[in-house]
Design a protein around this motif. Sequence first.
Motif, PDB file in Angstrom:
ATOM      1  N   ASN A 128      -3.678  -7.164 -26.220  1.00 45.04           N
ATOM      2  CA  ASN A 128      -4.580  -8.215 -26.713  1.00 45.04           C
ATOM      3  C   ASN A 128      -3.839  -9.501 -27.063  1.00 45.04           C
ATOM      4  O   ASN A 128      -4.445 -10.559 -27.162  1.00 45.04           O
ATOM      5  CB  ASN A 128      -5.348  -7.719 -27.940  1.00 45.04           C
ATOM      6  CG  ASN A 128      -6.296  -6.606 -27.576  1.00 45.04           C
ATOM      7  OD1 ASN A 128      -6.847  -6.573 -26.479  1.00 45.04           O
ATOM      8  ND2 ASN A 128      -6.466  -5.666 -28.486  1.00 45.04           N
ATOM      9  N   GLU A 129      -2.537  -9.395 -27.276  1.00 41.45           N
ATOM     10  CA  GLU A 129      -1.736 -10.574 -27.621  1.00 41.45           C
ATOM     11  C   GLU A 129      -1.295 -11.255 -26.324  1.00 41.45           C
ATOM     12  O   GLU A 129      -0.634 -10.641 -25.488  1.00 41.45           O
ATOM     13  CB  GLU A 129      -0.512 -10.155 -28.434  1.00 41.45           C
ATOM     14  CG  GLU A 129       0.332 -11.312 -28.887  1.00 41.45           C
ATOM     15  CD  GLU A 129       1.556 -10.857 -29.659  1.00 41.45           C
ATOM     16  OE1 GLU A 129       2.472 -11.688 -29.800  1.00 41.45           O
ATOM     17  OE2 GLU A 129       1.607  -9.697 -30.096  1.00 41.45           O
ATOM     18  N   GLU A 130      -1.667 -12.500 -26.147  1.00 44.15           N
ATOM     19  CA  GLU A 130      -1.344 -13.221 -24.915  1.00 44.15           C
ATOM     20  C   GLU A 130       0.063 -13.813 -24.977  1.00 44.15           C
ATOM     21  O   GLU A 130       0.405 -14.521 -25.918  1.00 44.15           O
ATOM     22  CB  GLU A 130      -2.359 -14.337 -24.673  1.00 44.15           C
ATOM     23  CG  GLU A 130      -2.171 -15.032 -23.348  1.00 44.15           C
ATOM     24  CD  GLU A 130      -3.296 -15.995 -23.015  1.00 44.15           C
ATOM     25  OE1 GLU A 130      -3.139 -16.751 -22.044  1.00 44.15           O
ATOM     26  OE2 GLU A 130      -4.323 -15.997 -23.718  1.00 44.15           O
ATOM     27  N   PRO A 131       0.889 -13.529 -23.954  1.00 45.00           N
ATOM     28  CA  PRO A 131       2.251 -14.082 -23.933  1.00 45.00           C
ATOM     29  C   PRO A 131       2.264 -15.546 -23.501  1.00 45.00           C
ATOM     30  O   PRO A 131       1.257 -16.078 -23.029  1.00 45.00           O
ATOM     31  CB  PRO A 131       2.961 -13.210 -22.900  1.00 45.00           C
ATOM     32  CG  PRO A 131       1.874 -12.776 -21.982  1.00 45.00           C
ATOM     33  CD  PRO A 131       0.637 -12.639 -22.836  1.00 45.00           C
ATOM     34  N   GLU A 132       3.414 -16.164 -23.631  1.00 38.95           N
ATOM     35  CA  GLU A 132       3.584 -17.541 -23.176  1.00 38.95           C
ATOM     36  C   GLU A 132       3.437 -17.587 -21.655  1.00 38.95           C
ATOM     37  O   GLU A 132       3.761 -16.628 -20.961  1.00 38.95           O
ATOM     38  CB  GLU A 132       4.965 -18.056 -23.576  1.00 38.95           C
ATOM     39  CG  GLU A 132       5.144 -18.168 -25.068  1.00 38.95           C
ATOM     40  CD  GLU A 132       6.538 -18.664 -25.441  1.00 38.95           C
ATOM     41  OE1 GLU A 132       7.133 -19.429 -24.659  1.00 38.95           O
ATOM     42  OE2 GLU A 132       7.009 -18.270 -26.510  1.00 38.95           O
ATOM     43  N   LEU A 133       2.953 -18.708 -21.156  1.00 39.67           N
ATOM     44  CA  LEU A 133       2.782 -18.884 -19.709  1.00 39.67           C
ATOM     45  C   LEU A 133       4.127 -18.947 -18.989  1.00 39.67           C
ATOM     46  O   LEU A 133       5.118 -19.407 -19.551  1.00 39.67           O
ATOM     47  CB  LEU A 133       1.998 -20.164 -19.414  1.00 39.67           C
ATOM     48  CG  LEU A 133       0.501 -20.108 -19.688  1.00 39.67           C
ATOM     49  CD1 LEU A 133      -0.115 -21.480 -19.476  1.00 39.67           C
ATOM     50  CD2 LEU A 133      -0.182 -19.080 -18.801  1.00 39.67           C
ATOM     51  N   ASN A 134       4.121 -18.483 -17.762  1.00 37.32           N
ATOM     52  CA  ASN A 134       5.261 -18.549 -16.851  1.00 37.32           C
ATOM     53  C   ASN A 134       6.496 -17.794 -17.341  1.00 37.32           C
ATOM     54  O   ASN A 134       7.609 -18.126 -16.952  1.00 37.32           O
ATOM     55  CB  ASN A 134       5.608 -20.002 -16.518  1.00 37.32           C
ATOM     56  CG  ASN A 134       4.431 -20.718 -15.901  1.00 37.32           C
ATOM     57  OD1 ASN A 134       3.741 -20.170 -15.043  1.00 37.32           O
ATOM     58  ND2 ASN A 134       4.164 -21.925 -16.353  1.00 37.32           N
ATOM     59  N   GLU A 135       6.288 -16.796 -18.178  1.00 38.20           N
ATOM     60  CA  GLU A 135       7.382 -15.934 -18.630  1.00 38.20           C
ATOM     61  C   GLU A 135       7.307 -14.616 -17.868  1.00 38.20           C
ATOM     62  O   GLU A 135       6.224 -14.066 -17.677  1.00 38.20           O
ATOM     63  CB  GLU A 135       7.275 -15.660 -20.134  1.00 38.20           C
ATOM     64  CG  GLU A 135       7.576 -16.845 -20.999  1.00 38.20           C
ATOM     65  CD  GLU A 135       9.046 -17.209 -21.012  1.00 38.20           C
ATOM     66  OE1 GLU A 135       9.906 -16.317 -20.818  1.00 38.20           O
ATOM     67  OE2 GLU A 135       9.339 -18.395 -21.215  1.00 38.20           O
ATOM     68  N   LYS A 136       8.477 -14.109 -17.458  1.00 37.53           N
ATOM     69  CA  LYS A 136       8.510 -12.799 -16.811  1.00 37.53           C
ATOM     70  C   LYS A 136       8.283 -11.729 -17.873  1.00 37.53           C
ATOM     71  O   LYS A 136       8.869 -11.773 -18.947  1.00 37.53           O
ATOM     72  CB  LYS A 136       9.838 -12.570 -16.112  1.00 37.53           C
ATOM     73  CG  LYS A 136       9.970 -13.339 -14.815  1.00 37.53           C
ATOM     74  CD  LYS A 136      11.028 -12.714 -13.943  1.00 37.53           C
ATOM     75  CE  LYS A 136      11.150 -13.414 -12.629  1.00 37.53           C
ATOM     76  NZ  LYS A 136      10.044 -13.210 -11.738  1.00 37.53           N
ATOM     77  N   LEU A 137       7.419 -10.766 -17.529  1.00 39.71           N
ATOM     78  CA  LEU A 137       7.035  -9.717 -18.468  1.00 39.71           C
ATOM     79  C   LEU A 137       7.296  -8.338 -17.873  1.00 39.71           C
ATOM     80  O   LEU A 137       7.193  -8.150 -16.666  1.00 39.71           O
ATOM     81  CB  LEU A 137       5.544  -9.814 -18.777  1.00 39.71           C
ATOM     82  CG  LEU A 137       4.992 -11.159 -19.213  1.00 39.71           C
ATOM     83  CD1 LEU A 137       3.479 -11.107 -19.293  1.00 39.71           C
ATOM     84  CD2 LEU A 137       5.603 -11.584 -20.528  1.00 39.71           C
ATOM     85  N   VAL A 138       7.595  -7.391 -18.727  1.00 37.25           N
ATOM     86  CA  VAL A 138       7.562  -5.977 -18.355  1.00 37.25           C
ATOM     87  C   VAL A 138       6.227  -5.469 -18.868  1.00 37.25           C
ATOM     88  O   VAL A 138       5.897  -5.646 -20.046  1.00 37.25           O
ATOM     89  CB  VAL A 138       8.723  -5.190 -18.983  1.00 37.25           C
ATOM     90  CG1 VAL A 138       8.607  -3.710 -18.646  1.00 37.25           C
ATOM     91  CG2 VAL A 138      10.061  -5.742 -18.534  1.00 37.25           C
ATOM     92  N   LEU A 139       5.445  -4.892 -17.979  1.00 31.06           N
ATOM     93  CA  LEU A 139       4.099  -4.435 -18.310  1.00 31.06           C
ATOM     94  C   LEU A 139       4.045  -2.925 -18.334  1.00 31.06           C
ATOM     95  O   LEU A 139       4.543  -2.262 -17.426  1.00 31.06           O
ATOM     96  CB  LEU A 139       3.112  -4.944 -17.253  1.00 31.06           C
ATOM     97  CG  LEU A 139       3.170  -6.428 -16.922  1.00 31.06           C
ATOM     98  CD1 LEU A 139       2.278  -6.729 -15.733  1.00 31.06           C
ATOM     99  CD2 LEU A 139       2.798  -7.258 -18.120  1.00 31.06           C
ATOM    100  N   GLN A 140       3.437  -2.365 -19.365  1.00 30.67           N
ATOM    101  CA  GLN A 140       3.154  -0.933 -19.398  1.00 30.67           C
ATOM    102  C   GLN A 140       1.668  -0.788 -19.079  1.00 30.67           C
ATOM    103  O   GLN A 140       0.818  -1.299 -19.809  1.00 30.67           O
ATOM    104  CB  GLN A 140       3.465  -0.329 -20.763  1.00 30.67           C
ATOM    105  CG  GLN A 140       3.270   1.176 -20.776  1.00 30.67           C
ATOM    106  CD  GLN A 140       3.412   1.765 -22.155  1.00 30.67           C
ATOM    107  OE1 GLN A 140       2.625   1.447 -23.044  1.00 30.67           O
ATOM    108  NE2 GLN A 140       4.426   2.593 -22.338  1.00 30.67           N
TER     109      GLN A 140
END
Length: 90
Positions: free
Chosen positions: A32-44
């Motif tokens: 539910n918490e939105e990350p900063e734009l254009n950042e690489k993320l590891v997603l579960q």
Amino acid sequence: HEVDDGTSVSLQRKAFRAGAEWFKQSLWHDANEEPELNEKLVLQCTNYMGDIDYEVDTNNSIIPWKGFVISYRLLKWCYLSDLLPKGGEI
């Protein structure tokens, strides 16, 4: 050697393990918490079989975050950069 040397080492190991586990958990953010734009993320995510998968992707403005969460069946995420040594390259 002191009699309690073994106990002291055992307690230090337990404390280190607890600290490492806390660190691993503190990196993750709820879907539910939105990350900063254009950042690489590891997603579960939950895959179509119901198993937990991990993927790397970038949060961008093309897909609204809520749509991203639904399409990936996202559970939680963390910044890839938080997993790398400071100054490290991908």
